[in-house]
Scaffold this motif. Structure first.
Motif, PDB file in Angstrom:
ATOM      1  N   SER A 120      -6.787  17.474   3.496  1.00 38.06           N
ATOM      2  CA  SER A 120      -7.630  17.282   4.578  1.00 38.06           C
ATOM      3  C   SER A 120      -7.807  15.923   5.023  1.00 38.06           C
ATOM      4  CB  SER A 120      -8.990  17.823   4.437  1.00 38.06           C
ATOM      5  OG  SER A 120      -9.472  17.157   3.029  1.00 38.06           O
ATOM      6  N   SER A 121      -8.151  15.634   6.214  1.00 33.74           N
ATOM      7  CA  SER A 121      -8.309  14.372   6.614  1.00 33.74           C
ATOM      8  C   SER A 121      -9.683  13.823   6.649  1.00 33.74           C
ATOM      9  CB  SER A 121      -7.388  14.048   7.945  1.00 33.74           C
ATOM     10  OG  SER A 121      -7.298  12.679   8.295  1.00 33.74           O
ATOM     11  N   GLU A 122     -10.215  13.166   5.780  1.00 36.76           N
ATOM     12  CA  GLU A 122     -11.754  12.946   5.933  1.00 36.76           C
ATOM     13  C   GLU A 122     -11.743  11.332   5.364  1.00 36.76           C
ATOM     14  OE1 GLU A 122     -13.290  15.593   3.257  1.00 36.76           O
ATOM     15  OE2 GLU A 122     -12.350  17.136   4.386  1.00 36.76           O
ATOM     16  N   PRO A 123     -13.116  11.053   5.737  1.00 38.08           N
ATOM     17  CA  PRO A 123     -13.397   9.487   5.241  1.00 38.08           C
ATOM     18  C   PRO A 123     -13.384   9.744   3.773  1.00 38.08           C
ATOM     19  CG  PRO A 123     -14.797   9.871   6.945  1.00 38.08           C
ATOM     20  CD  PRO A 123     -14.043  11.370   6.704  1.00 38.08           C
ATOM     21  N   GLY A 124     -13.003   8.566   2.984  1.00 39.44           N
ATOM     22  CA  GLY A 124     -12.753   8.345   1.670  1.00 39.44           C
ATOM     23  C   GLY A 124     -11.339   9.059   1.150  1.00 39.44           C
ATOM     24  N   ARG A 125     -10.642   9.556   1.812  1.00 41.30           N
ATOM     25  CA  ARG A 125      -9.215   9.998   1.339  1.00 41.30           C
ATOM     26  C   ARG A 125      -8.239   9.075   1.707  1.00 41.30           C
ATOM     27  NH1 ARG A 125      -8.805  15.717   0.187  1.00 41.30           N
ATOM     28  NH2 ARG A 125      -6.442  14.974  -0.187  1.00 41.30           N
ATOM     29  N   TRP A 126      -7.105   9.148   0.921  1.00 42.08           N
ATOM     30  CA  TRP A 126      -5.892   8.265   0.942  1.00 42.08           C
ATOM     31  C   TRP A 126      -5.022   8.518   2.111  1.00 42.08           C
ATOM     32  CZ3 TRP A 126      -6.729   4.176  -1.398  1.00 42.08           C
ATOM     33  CH2 TRP A 126      -7.384   3.873  -2.826  1.00 42.08           C
ATOM     34  N   LEU A 127      -4.610   7.578   2.695  1.00 44.02           N
ATOM     35  CA  LEU A 127      -3.726   7.686   3.711  1.00 44.02           C
ATOM     36  C   LEU A 127      -2.361   6.694   3.410  1.00 44.02           C
ATOM     37  CD1 LEU A 127      -5.912   7.352   6.818  1.00 44.02           C
ATOM     38  CD2 LEU A 127      -3.928   8.796   6.750  1.00 44.02           C
ATOM     39  N   VAL A 128      -1.102   7.095   3.612  1.00 44.86           N
ATOM     40  CA  VAL A 128      -0.014   6.184   3.663  1.00 44.86           C
ATOM     41  C   VAL A 128       0.537   5.831   4.796  1.00 44.86           C
ATOM     42  CG1 VAL A 128       1.582   8.091   2.861  1.00 44.86           C
ATOM     43  CG2 VAL A 128       2.176   5.901   2.328  1.00 44.86           C
ATOM     44  N   ALA A 129       0.968   4.495   5.113  1.00 49.33           N
ATOM     45  CA  ALA A 129       1.449   3.871   6.251  1.00 49.33           C
ATOM     46  C   ALA A 129       2.927   3.310   5.648  1.00 49.33           C
ATOM     47  CB  ALA A 129       0.619   2.676   6.892  1.00 49.33           C
ATOM     48  N   GLY A 130       4.004   4.085   6.341  1.00 53.18           N
ATOM     49  CA  GLY A 130       5.177   3.806   5.841  1.00 53.18           C
ATOM     50  C   GLY A 130       5.756   2.951   7.076  1.00 53.18           C
ATOM     51  N   ILE A 131       6.473   1.817   6.510  1.00 50.56           N
ATOM     52  CA  ILE A 131       7.118   0.836   7.466  1.00 50.56           C
ATOM     53  C   ILE A 131       8.328   0.735   7.222  1.00 50.56           C
ATOM     54  CG2 ILE A 131       6.603  -1.379   8.537  1.00 50.56           C
ATOM     55  CD1 ILE A 131       3.824  -1.454   7.411  1.00 50.56           C
ATOM     56  N   GLY A 132       9.475   0.721   8.236  1.00 44.89           N
ATOM     57  CA  GLY A 132      10.863   0.673   8.155  1.00 44.89           C
ATOM     58  C   GLY A 132      11.067  -0.447   9.161  1.00 44.89           C
ATOM     59  N   ILE A 133      11.839  -1.382   8.403  1.00 34.30           N
ATOM     60  CA  ILE A 133      12.242  -2.621   9.418  1.00 34.30           C
ATOM     61  C   ILE A 133      13.582  -2.793   9.479  1.00 34.30           C
ATOM     62  CG2 ILE A 133      11.832  -4.908  10.421  1.00 34.30           C
ATOM     63  CD1 ILE A 133       9.217  -5.024   8.738  1.00 34.30           C
ATOM     64  N   ASN A 134      14.280  -2.569  10.342  1.00 39.13           N
ATOM     65  CA  ASN A 134      15.891  -2.660  10.533  1.00 39.13           C
ATOM     66  C   ASN A 134      16.024  -4.145  10.300  1.00 39.13           C
ATOM     67  OD1 ASN A 134      16.342   0.063  10.650  1.00 39.13           O
ATOM     68  ND2 ASN A 134      16.323  -0.296  12.826  1.00 39.13           N
ATOM     69  N   VAL A 135      16.765  -4.784   9.160  1.00 37.81           N
ATOM     70  CA  VAL A 135      16.731  -6.254   9.042  1.00 37.81           C
ATOM     71  C   VAL A 135      18.171  -6.862   9.220  1.00 37.81           C
ATOM     72  CG1 VAL A 135      16.751  -8.267   7.714  1.00 37.81           C
ATOM     73  CG2 VAL A 135      14.731  -6.388   7.603  1.00 37.81           C
ATOM     74  N   SER A 136      19.124  -6.175   8.762  1.00 37.51           N
ATOM     75  CA  SER A 136      20.524  -6.806   8.687  1.00 37.51           C
ATOM     76  C   SER A 136      21.761  -6.110   9.118  1.00 37.51           C
ATOM     77  CB  SER A 136      20.774  -7.689   7.310  1.00 37.51           C
ATOM     78  OG  SER A 136      20.875  -6.646   6.412  1.00 37.51           O
ATOM     79  N   GLN A 137      21.508  -4.522   9.640  1.00 39.98           N
ATOM     80  CA  GLN A 137      22.484  -3.838  10.197  1.00 39.98           C
ATOM     81  C   GLN A 137      23.324  -4.346  11.095  1.00 39.98           C
ATOM     82  OE1 GLN A 137      19.193  -2.768   9.642  1.00 39.98           O
ATOM     83  NE2 GLN A 137      19.111  -0.782   9.340  1.00 39.98           N
ATOM     84  N   GLN A 138      24.398  -4.095  11.376  1.00 39.20           N
ATOM     85  CA  GLN A 138      25.188  -4.402  12.630  1.00 39.20           C
ATOM     86  C   GLN A 138      25.241  -3.049  13.524  1.00 39.20           C
ATOM     87  OE1 GLN A 138      29.123  -5.472  10.907  1.00 39.20           O
ATOM     88  NE2 GLN A 138      28.165  -7.658  10.740  1.00 39.20           N
ATOM     89  N   GLN A 139      25.248  -3.506  14.844  1.00 36.50           N
ATOM     90  CA  GLN A 139      25.056  -2.291  15.710  1.00 36.50           C
ATOM     91  C   GLN A 139      25.914  -1.171  15.460  1.00 36.50           C
ATOM     92  OE1 GLN A 139      22.483  -3.535  17.525  1.00 36.50           O
ATOM     93  NE2 GLN A 139      22.179  -1.477  18.511  1.00 36.50           N
ATOM     94  N   ALA A 140      27.261  -1.285  14.883  1.00 35.46           N
ATOM     95  CA  ALA A 140      27.830  -0.192  14.705  1.00 35.46           C
ATOM     96  C   ALA A 140      27.435   0.738  13.616  1.00 35.46           C
ATOM     97  CB  ALA A 140      29.276  -0.256  14.433  1.00 35.46           C
ATOM     98  N   GLU A 141      26.633   0.200  12.885  1.00 39.19           N
ATOM     99  CA  GLU A 141      26.149   1.061  11.344  1.00 39.19           C
ATOM    100  C   GLU A 141      25.048   2.046  11.889  1.00 39.19           C
ATOM    101  OE1 GLU A 141      25.473  -1.301   7.749  1.00 39.19           O
ATOM    102  OE2 GLU A 141      26.005  -2.961   9.272  1.00 39.19           O
TER     103      GLU A 141
END
Ligand code: BTN
Length: 259
Positions: A120-141
């Motif tokens: 359940s989503s209530e105050p006091g509970r844990w949430l996870v924020a996942g972050i993905g940043i593309n840093v060094s791929q080449q466009q073809a990848e």
């Protein structure tokens, strides 16, 4: 900045999954799990998030929910804003955020956010924020389906930033933006998001499971919905993919070329 606990993994299916499955006694506010690669990275709307070894920052931060569930969208905004600011700080490249959870450079996606929670989503509970940043791929990848709208910092900013620098900048920004949420600066977070987005007044499309809506983007409402003006009406949308005009224009142009 408060000292952060960071768990660094060589390889994991998904850092979000890993954090959500940690036993309660190992969970703490601001805990960060970062992986060199993800073998089943998760994206929004049940999609996969390609997370090749060493090519990006793939991480999750554990946050305590403070406000009722309808305010959880502020945490997605907080993570997106933190990512955009950290990228700007380290690359000097201009970013924008794109509702509901993307960071763009040169109108292409360089990073995405996935907020998840178990139970359940209530105050006091844990949430996870996942972050993905593309840093060094080449466009073809990037996969063909994704290539048109996605890029990496190396491609968009001409040079890939040092990942460690970007990571440290991101940690500081995450603290700053989570604090705004924690103390209830809802209006501030919302206006930061609006100011950091360049779509206002533009024609956009929103693709949802069973409809495609087209109109002019006009703002964000107090539940995090995107306001879209269609003729005389203004509607709020709470889920879906926001498609920028140049993205569909490009597609239509290509289709014409191929006729
Ligand atoms: C999206 O734009 O669809 C959201 C992408 C979120 C990807 C990140 S990478 C780290 C974290 N772990 C996951 O499995 N997903 C998020």
């Amino acid at each position: 900045m408060t000292e952060k606990k960071v768990i660094f993994l060589e390889s994991v299916d998904s850092t979000n999954r890993y954090v959500l499955d940690l036993p309660d006694e190992q969970k703490s506010q601001g805990l960060v799990v970062r992986a060199e690669e993800q073998t089943a990275g998760r994206g929004r709307l049940g999609r996969r998030w390609a997370s090749p070894r060493g090519k990006g920052l793939w991480l999750s931060v554990l946050w305590r929910q403070v406000w009722p569930a309808e305010k959880n969208y502020l945490l997605t905004f907080a993570a997106a804003l933190a990512t955009a600011r950290a990228v700007e700080e380290v690359t000097l490249c201009q970013t924008e955020v794109k509702w509901p959870n993307d960071v763009l450079v040169g109108r292409k996606k360089v990073a995405g956010i996935l907020l998840e929670q178990r139970g359940s989503s209530e105050p006091g509970r844990w949430l996870v924020a996942g972050i993905g940043i593309n840093v060094s791929q080449q466009q073809a990848e990037f996969s063909e389906a994704y290539r048109q709208h996605a890029t990496s910092l190396r491609e968009a900013c001409r040079d890939a930033p040092e990942k460690e620098k970007l990571f440290q900048a991101l940690l500081a920004q995450l603290d700053f933006f989570y604090d705004l949420y924690r103390v209830g600066k809802e209006e501030t977070l919302r206006s930061f998001f609006v100011e950091s987005s360049n779509i206002w007044g533009e024609r956009v499309r929103i693709r949802q499971a069973n409809r495609l809506l087209e109109g002019s983007a006009s703002g964000i409402d107090e539940r995090g919905g995107l306001l879209v003006r269609t003729g005389e009406k203004e509607v709020a949308v709470y889920a879906g993919d926001l498609i920028l005009q140049e993205w569909w224009a490009e597609k239509e142009e290509k289709a014409l070329e191929n006729q």
